[in-house]
Design a protein around this motif. Sequence first.
Motif, mmCIF file in Angstrom:
data_model
loop_
_atom_site.group_PDB
_atom_site.id
_atom_site.type_symbol
_atom_site.label_atom_id
_atom_site.label_comp_id
_atom_site.label_asym_id
_atom_site.label_seq_id
_atom_site.Cartn_x
_atom_site.Cartn_y
_atom_site.Cartn_z
ATOM 1 N N PHE A 131 -7.565 6.932 -3.250
ATOM 2 C CA PHE A 131 -6.988 7.441 -2.000
ATOM 3 C C PHE A 131 -6.058 8.611 -2.289
ATOM 4 O O PHE A 131 -6.058 9.624 -1.599
ATOM 5 C CB PHE A 131 -6.233 6.316 -1.298
ATOM 6 N N GLU A 132 -5.257 8.451 -3.340
ATOM 7 C CA GLU A 132 -4.295 9.495 -3.692
ATOM 8 C C GLU A 132 -5.024 10.768 -4.141
ATOM 9 O O GLU A 132 -4.667 11.869 -3.752
ATOM 10 C CB GLU A 132 -3.380 8.963 -4.814
ATOM 11 N N PHE A 146 -7.179 -2.975 -6.046
ATOM 12 C CA PHE A 146 -6.163 -2.326 -5.229
ATOM 13 C C PHE A 146 -5.660 -1.066 -5.926
ATOM 14 O O PHE A 146 -5.545 -0.001 -5.328
ATOM 15 C CB PHE A 146 -5.020 -3.313 -5.007
ATOM 16 N N PHE A 147 -5.385 -1.201 -7.211
ATOM 17 C CA PHE A 147 -4.905 -0.074 -8.003
ATOM 18 C C PHE A 147 -5.942 1.046 -7.991
ATOM 19 O O PHE A 147 -5.621 2.208 -7.736
ATOM 20 C CB PHE A 147 -4.644 -0.558 -9.435
ATOM 21 N N LEU A 194 -7.579 5.240 6.813
ATOM 22 C CA LEU A 194 -7.893 3.943 6.233
ATOM 23 C C LEU A 194 -8.418 3.077 7.368
ATOM 24 O O LEU A 194 -7.663 2.624 8.202
ATOM 25 C CB LEU A 194 -6.626 3.327 5.646
ATOM 26 N N ILE A 253 -8.340 1.566 -5.855
ATOM 27 C CA ILE A 253 -8.541 2.135 -4.526
ATOM 28 C C ILE A 253 -7.392 3.059 -4.162
ATOM 29 O O ILE A 253 -7.592 4.141 -3.616
ATOM 30 C CB ILE A 253 -8.691 1.003 -3.493
ATOM 31 N N ILE A 254 -6.195 2.650 -4.525
ATOM 32 C CA ILE A 254 -5.062 3.492 -4.112
ATOM 33 C C ILE A 254 -5.064 4.799 -4.906
ATOM 34 O O ILE A 254 -4.706 5.857 -4.382
ATOM 35 C CB ILE A 254 -3.739 2.717 -4.224
ATOM 36 N N ILE A 255 -5.507 4.763 -6.160
ATOM 37 C CA ILE A 255 -5.598 6.019 -6.913
ATOM 38 C C ILE A 255 -6.679 6.898 -6.301
ATOM 39 O O ILE A 255 -6.499 8.112 -6.134
ATOM 40 C CB ILE A 255 -5.878 5.746 -8.403
ATOM 41 N N PHE A 283 -11.956 0.391 1.292
ATOM 42 C CA PHE A 283 -10.945 -0.529 1.804
ATOM 43 C C PHE A 283 -11.592 -1.742 2.467
ATOM 44 O O PHE A 283 -11.225 -2.892 2.204
ATOM 45 C CB PHE A 283 -10.029 0.200 2.782
ATOM 46 N N TRP A 312 0.844 -1.195 0.000
ATOM 47 C CA TRP A 312 0.000 0.000 0.000
ATOM 48 C C TRP A 312 0.882 1.249 0.000
ATOM 49 O O TRP A 312 0.699 2.164 -0.800
ATOM 50 C CB TRP A 312 -0.917 -0.040 1.222
ATOM 51 N N LEU A 321 1.919 -4.166 -8.740
ATOM 52 C CA LEU A 321 0.737 -5.012 -8.894
ATOM 53 C C LEU A 321 1.042 -6.238 -9.744
ATOM 54 O O LEU A 321 0.633 -7.347 -9.424
ATOM 55 C CB LEU A 321 -0.392 -4.207 -9.518
ATOM 56 N N LEU A 364 2.609 6.829 -6.632
ATOM 57 C CA LEU A 364 1.624 7.787 -7.127
ATOM 58 C C LEU A 364 1.971 9.207 -6.667
ATOM 59 O O LEU A 364 1.757 10.168 -7.405
ATOM 60 C CB LEU A 364 0.226 7.414 -6.627
#
Lengths: 127, 495, 497
Positions: free
Chosen positions: C186-187, C179-180, C73, C182-184, C135, B405, B424, B412
């Motif tokens: 989040f960002e 995951f990808f 989170l 969600i993390i974007i 999440f 994570w 990934l 990013l």
Amino acid sequence: MSITEIVLRLHANSYYFFAILLFIIGFHTMLTHNNLIKKVIGMNIMDMAIFLFFVAIGYVRGGRSPILEPGVNHAFINPLPSALILTGIVVAVSVTAYALSLIIKLYKHYGTIDAEEIMRIRGGGSL
Amino acid sequence: MNFSQHLPALIVVVPLLFAFVMPLLARWRKQWCVPVTLGAIIFSFAAALQMAFQVMSTGPFSYYMGDWPPPWGIELGIDYLAAFAALTINGVGLLIIWFGSKDLLHELKPEVLGWYYTLYLLLMASMVGIVITNDIFNMFVFLEICAIASCGIISIKESRDCIEAAFKYLVLSVLGSGAFLLAVALLYMVTGHLNFTFMAEALPEAMVLYPNNLLVAMGLLVVGLGVKAALFPLHVWLPDAHSSAPSPSSAVLSALVIKVYAVAMIRLLYLVFPRELLGIAPVMEMILWMSTLAIIIGSMFAIVQDDIKKMLAYSSIAQIGYVFLGVGLMSESALVGGILHIFNHATMKSMLFLAAGAFIYGTGARKLSELKGIGHTMPIPTIAFCIGAFSMVGIPITSGFISKWYLALGALDVGRPFFTAVILISSLLNGIYYLPIVVNAFFSKPEEAVPAPKQLPREMLVPLALLSFGVILFGVYPSLILGIVYRAAQLLLGL
Amino acid sequence: MQFLGSFLPVWIVMFPMVMTVVIYYVEQRSEKMRNALAVATSVVTFLSVLALYPGVMAGKIIEFELFQILPNLAVSFRVDILSFSLALLSSFIWMLVAIYSIDYMCKEHGCNRYYPVLIITLASCMGIFMAGDLFTLFVFFEMMSLISYVLVVHEETIEALRAGYKYLIMTIIGGLALFFGIIITFELGGSVSLSNPVPLISEPSTLAFFAFISFLIGFGMKAGMFPLHVWLPDAHPVAPSPASALLSGIMLKTGAYGLLRVIFHVYGIEFMQETGWTVILAVVAVITILLGSAVAITQDNLKRRLAYSSVGQMGYILLGISILNERALMGNIFHIFSHAFMKSTLFLAAGAIILKTGKKNIKDLGGIGRQMPFTMFAFTLAALSMIGIPPFNGFLSKWTLSLGAMDAGVPFYVLILLISSLLNGLYYLPIIIAAFFGEEQGEGHKHEFVKINEAPYKMLIPIAILAVSCLLFGLLPSNLPFDLSRVAAEYLLRGGF
């Protein structure tokens, strides 16, 4: 830069120059020789080159050993690199001893100290 | 003058001392070897814990060996990263040797058992030394001790493969140390110091005068430590060395030893070299691409392996790539991810190697195809393996997810989603080689009848259970260690 | 009382989890206890979900944060009308399936594995529907996907393992895509909570687009969206029939649920209308519908045909999501209900046939309707509903969907729905006709009459309840699922508040 200048600079830095030369010789020996003992010798030459390089850093042309005497004012050699390299030499010796003992074991297992030969016996892989 | 003031020195000295006592004990008091080793490491662990609390409450501190202040004496610098790494090393190291105390009985000849504990304690002492020292030559000495000790714990099992792997490792290690020493010489030449702090002060000035000198030094450092840390094209020694060694050795080598060099590299690159120098040469960019290749190619090699320990070894190459990816991205989250992964990978990889060791102990099977149905005969190691595999893939509520994570977030943050994608893809590759093992262990039947496996002693089961518990615990409550990791990253980035 | 109310979602998720452990210990002693406990757990879960009804219908949103894993989170729960609808549906069908399993599984091996897995999958499914942030949703989504692997490979045949492997790899790909995404999110949004007053991502950007595609892959994979449906026709048929019913009836819907959440909470409806990214979803949905229905015709294995039919039906739901207006949404959510009822009926009926006769292929099913009239009657009801014949619920959902498509001015979608209904007819009607009017297909001993009884009543009752619901929820103009879908659609279009 004329030839003389180059030669002069080389002369002034001759310790470094030869240290690098030795390093290359050692490295070359280590990589190209199949004989494991020669590999270890190459390893040692390489180590020595580094030691020479390191000690040369502390060397002052015309300097004396750093023993302070009252009233005498001389240029002194920097003793620290030499002291450090003593440690380095000890390490190199022990590594060499260890490597040689491993070679003995390898010889017992394979009956040869040639890397190619060992590879052939083992079938594949590289050493 | 109280006792706890000397902990930074004692944490190295105590294991070192007991390392030399061990042969004597092995001669006259054989049954004392294991408790004494465990005791020494428990002491170091407690000391590391105490140091970590101290660092967290009062900030980084240093210790002057023999009371000689730097730049004359050797300084041990306990900052967040050092305390964190020391804690990881001793914590995981303790569990591994606890497991090893029984596992080694069947892997080694009885007469060399005592020597194994010597080597192991030497290794622990030198690893802690590497991470807490603030003196580059001192670091070199510890590097050499570490190199010899780690070769030693491979070659102590005197099989053909082990000797050969140890020799290969030794030669490359010496090359790495040589490069490191040359870099030390170059740095000393231009700064006149060996202490990190003083070097860091002198370097910006020296950079103007001798930029090439510094670049060569940095290159040598990256290569020297890269060889030892098995950073991608320099990894050639690792698969053989880690797979042929006795299982506890494999575990400690994969979980801790390669990480220590990564920690050393992090400290040198971030704390010693001026940031502007990193601007001149694309070192970070190079590390980034090397780690990307490591991640992808390491995983791909792992897919085609048939030997479980070899597969785990290749997987380590990929995982050390994660750590360096975090280092190379240079953003806070990524660095947190990288440092956290040092710990997380240490727990999960040691668990996987120990589980593999348990399989070998119980059934003698090393081939993946021989592990079918092992879940029914050896449930606890298989469940541990299963948790480790999930953590490797990065399934949430395991610790592997947390480090992924942070790494992904870090990529990013600096606007490079490509590296998120790399993480990934590698997770997918991890899934491809880890999950079939888990599946076969539970849902396949062995082709021919296999004899019932040997019962595992409690000394082997408890460390496995503790490690799997740890993987879950730090996946659910990562804040237990995140505090120190965050501070470490902030200190390194100068935030 | 306030606290109790907000604790209820946690209870609903945690209770089956705890019971899993209990069942695991009990089953070592008594099989009867195990079965009873499994059924009791699902009943209690269903009742607990039902207890949420008054609050949720009054428009209340229950939120509860369990603990934070990392800053911003957290594992949190949130129940609104949409969560409630799906949780209610799932726990209801789970309950019936648990009852059905008792007799179906009694001859199977590995029951001691089956029941705990069944119950923990229920827990994770509830977790998905009641997740308060992406999440938590992701955690439970992964949990459900990985654990249901055990259901897929239950038979442990080579075939099952192969299908399971495909399923596993696809699950991991889907999980990583999520995951990808969600993390974007989040960002870009700084949080992944679903209770944000404004959508998390407000500006179109390349990253936002990547995230959308990732979500589409992640949830679409689970929903059997083309071209990620490849695992579905393999994995669903090899599982034991009650598990297939759950896989097809409920677990596919989690993907659709996730997409709804993403579109309405992460991006927001204005964003979607502006950017028009849902066109991608619409295109794949159309392909999914046609492909699923067309390939189903060529299948001879009954359960495989049903699985392909699921692919087609999930296409309807995805199409409904992509249209983005009220009636389409309503039709889409109602179709989630309808399809769950129909497909569970069909799979459970197929399970009864397999249990009693061992026949898995359609060509062997001639005359089965005369031997097992009750089962086949239920099967017929559901199949007719599948085709979309009034007055079944399948008709109602298609009708509403079509109205939505007309509202959006895309009559083309109506055409697609019609074609697909025709195709549905083509593959369901032959089964029914053969079952009731066909010749019996004995293997070489035609005259040796083997008396085949109906399945035990513990299996028949769930089938009956499901089949009757198919009819009932289509017949009554105002029924619970329909009302829920209407309210949920309005709620979503309001922006999820």
